[in-house]
Design a protein around this motif. Structure first.
Motif, PDB file in Angstrom:
ATOM      1  N   PRO A  63       0.832  -1.204   0.000  1.00  0.00           N
ATOM      2  CA  PRO A  63       0.000   0.000   0.000  1.00  0.00           C
ATOM      3  C   PRO A  63       0.867   1.255   0.000  1.00  0.00           C
ATOM      4  O   PRO A  63       1.957   1.277   0.575  1.00  0.00           O
ATOM      5  CB  PRO A  63      -0.809  -0.116   1.295  1.00  0.00           C
ATOM      6  CG  PRO A  63      -0.006  -1.026   2.166  1.00  0.00           C
ATOM      7  CD  PRO A  63       0.800  -1.910   1.268  1.00  0.00           C
ATOM      8  N   ILE A  64       0.369   2.296  -0.651  1.00  0.00           N
ATOM      9  CA  ILE A  64       1.080   3.570  -0.773  1.00  0.00           C
ATOM     10  C   ILE A  64       0.183   4.656  -0.184  1.00  0.00           C
ATOM     11  O   ILE A  64      -1.017   4.701  -0.482  1.00  0.00           O
ATOM     12  CB  ILE A  64       1.357   3.907  -2.257  1.00  0.00           C
ATOM     13  CG1 ILE A  64       2.038   2.741  -2.981  1.00  0.00           C
ATOM     14  CG2 ILE A  64       2.133   5.201  -2.388  1.00  0.00           C
ATOM     15  CD1 ILE A  64       3.418   2.418  -2.500  1.00  0.00           C
ATOM     16  N   PRO A  65       0.731   5.570   0.636  1.00  0.00           N
ATOM     17  CA  PRO A  65      -0.095   6.682   1.130  1.00  0.00           C
ATOM     18  C   PRO A  65      -0.659   7.496  -0.043  1.00  0.00           C
ATOM     19  O   PRO A  65       0.037   7.727  -1.028  1.00  0.00           O
ATOM     20  CB  PRO A  65       0.879   7.536   1.950  1.00  0.00           C
ATOM     21  CG  PRO A  65       2.036   6.656   2.241  1.00  0.00           C
ATOM     22  CD  PRO A  65       2.107   5.640   1.133  1.00  0.00           C
ATOM     23  N   HIS A  66      -1.911   7.898   0.061  1.00  0.00           N
ATOM     24  CA  HIS A  66      -2.539   8.610  -1.052  1.00  0.00           C
ATOM     25  C   HIS A  66      -1.907   9.977  -1.321  1.00  0.00           C
ATOM     26  O   HIS A  66      -2.090  10.538  -2.385  1.00  0.00           O
ATOM     27  CB  HIS A  66      -4.052   8.756  -0.821  1.00  0.00           C
ATOM     28  CG  HIS A  66      -4.405   9.723   0.248  1.00  0.00           C
ATOM     29  ND1 HIS A  66      -4.400   9.383   1.590  1.00  0.00           N
ATOM     30  CD2 HIS A  66      -4.761  11.023   0.187  1.00  0.00           C
ATOM     31  CE1 HIS A  66      -4.737  10.448   2.299  1.00  0.00           C
ATOM     32  NE2 HIS A  66      -4.967  11.440   1.475  1.00  0.00           N
ATOM     33  N   GLU A  67      -1.109  10.493  -0.387  1.00  0.00           N
ATOM     34  CA  GLU A  67      -0.441  11.785  -0.592  1.00  0.00           C
ATOM     35  C   GLU A  67       0.752  11.688  -1.545  1.00  0.00           C
ATOM     36  O   GLU A  67       1.274  12.708  -1.982  1.00  0.00           O
ATOM     37  CB  GLU A  67       0.069  12.363   0.743  1.00  0.00           C
ATOM     38  CG  GLU A  67      -0.992  12.673   1.749  1.00  0.00           C
ATOM     39  CD  GLU A  67      -1.304  11.503   2.669  1.00  0.00           C
ATOM     40  OE1 GLU A  67      -2.103  11.700   3.597  1.00  0.00           O
ATOM     41  OE2 GLU A  67      -0.771  10.397   2.471  1.00  0.00           O
ATOM     42  N   LEU A  68       1.195  10.473  -1.829  1.00  0.00           N
ATOM     43  CA  LEU A  68       2.346  10.283  -2.718  1.00  0.00           C
ATOM     44  C   LEU A  68       1.867  10.011  -4.140  1.00  0.00           C
ATOM     45  O   LEU A  68       0.949   9.222  -4.351  1.00  0.00           O
ATOM     46  CB  LEU A  68       3.209   9.123  -2.239  1.00  0.00           C
ATOM     47  CG  LEU A  68       3.883   9.297  -0.876  1.00  0.00           C
ATOM     48  CD1 LEU A  68       4.619   8.029  -0.477  1.00  0.00           C
ATOM     49  CD2 LEU A  68       4.814  10.481  -0.884  1.00  0.00           C
ATOM     50  N   SER A  69       2.526  10.644  -5.094  1.00  0.00           N
ATOM     51  CA  SER A  69       2.197  10.457  -6.512  1.00  0.00           C
ATOM     52  C   SER A  69       3.285   9.642  -7.192  1.00  0.00           C
ATOM     53  O   SER A  69       4.472   9.843  -6.950  1.00  0.00           O
ATOM     54  CB  SER A  69       2.096  11.813  -7.215  1.00  0.00           C
ATOM     55  OG  SER A  69       1.105  12.597  -6.624  1.00  0.00           O
ATOM     56  N   LEU A  70       2.856   8.747  -8.077  1.00  0.00           N
ATOM     57  CA  LEU A  70       3.786   7.909  -8.820  1.00  0.00           C
ATOM     58  C   LEU A  70       4.522   8.737  -9.858  1.00  0.00           C
ATOM     59  O   LEU A  70       3.922   9.531 -10.578  1.00  0.00           O
ATOM     60  CB  LEU A  70       3.030   6.779  -9.519  1.00  0.00           C
ATOM     61  CG  LEU A  70       3.869   5.827 -10.369  1.00  0.00           C
ATOM     62  CD1 LEU A  70       4.841   5.042  -9.493  1.00  0.00           C
ATOM     63  CD2 LEU A  70       2.974   4.896 -11.147  1.00  0.00           C
TER      64      LEU A  70
END
Length: 159
Positions: A63-70
């Protein structure tokens, strides 16, 4: 005398401005968290909304925090059959310690076993699952926190 008076006001102006800038830069007095030895701080969870849910990119168990963008230009994924390996690069305007805490809590829920890590210049967390290893490298730059997630097969799966 008027010229000397204007020059002295300029000196005062620059001195006050310099003090404000220096005092603003000194706000970061606490070191980043120790990802190896300090357990994540438990907090009361706020009511979950769709925006607060983690995001899953190419690895369904990370899972990735939603504040981080790919950052797809700085990422690479290799897949062959069931084997999926590679690295993701992400960035966001988020506090480094909150990102460390997020991964320390979220990855064990997905079956990852914490194996170690280190902190300071960069914070690194190392996790393991049967057949694969995950290394998460986190660091801050001027405006953003950057996260690099490396996933690789272990042992017999490496050719």
């Amino acid at each position: 005398m008027a010229v000397m008076e204007k020059i002295s006001w300029l000196y005062v102006f620059f001195a006050v401005t310099a003090l404000l800038v220096v005092s603003g830069c000194a706000g970061r007095s606490t070191p980043p968290p120790n990802p190896v030895f300090s357990p994540p701080q438990a907090t009361v969870a706020a009511p979950t909304t769709s925006a607060a849910q983690p995001v899953f990119y190419d690895f369904p168990d990370i899972p990735i925090p939603h504040e981080l963008s790919l950052r797809s230009d700085d990422s690479y994924i290799y897949q062959e059959g069931q084997l999926r390996a590679g690295f993701l690069t992400l960035r966001g305007r988020v506090d480094l310690s909150s990102v460390v805490n997020f991964f320390q809590l979220a990855l064990p829920r997905e079956g990852w076993t914490p194996k170690g890590g280190f902190r300071y210049l960069r914070s690194v967390l190392i996790f393991e699952k049967p057949g694969k290893t995950c290394v998460i490298n986190m660091y801050e730059k001027l405006f953003y926190t950057y996260v690099e997630i490396y996933v690789a097969p272990t042992g017999e799966r490496i050719r």
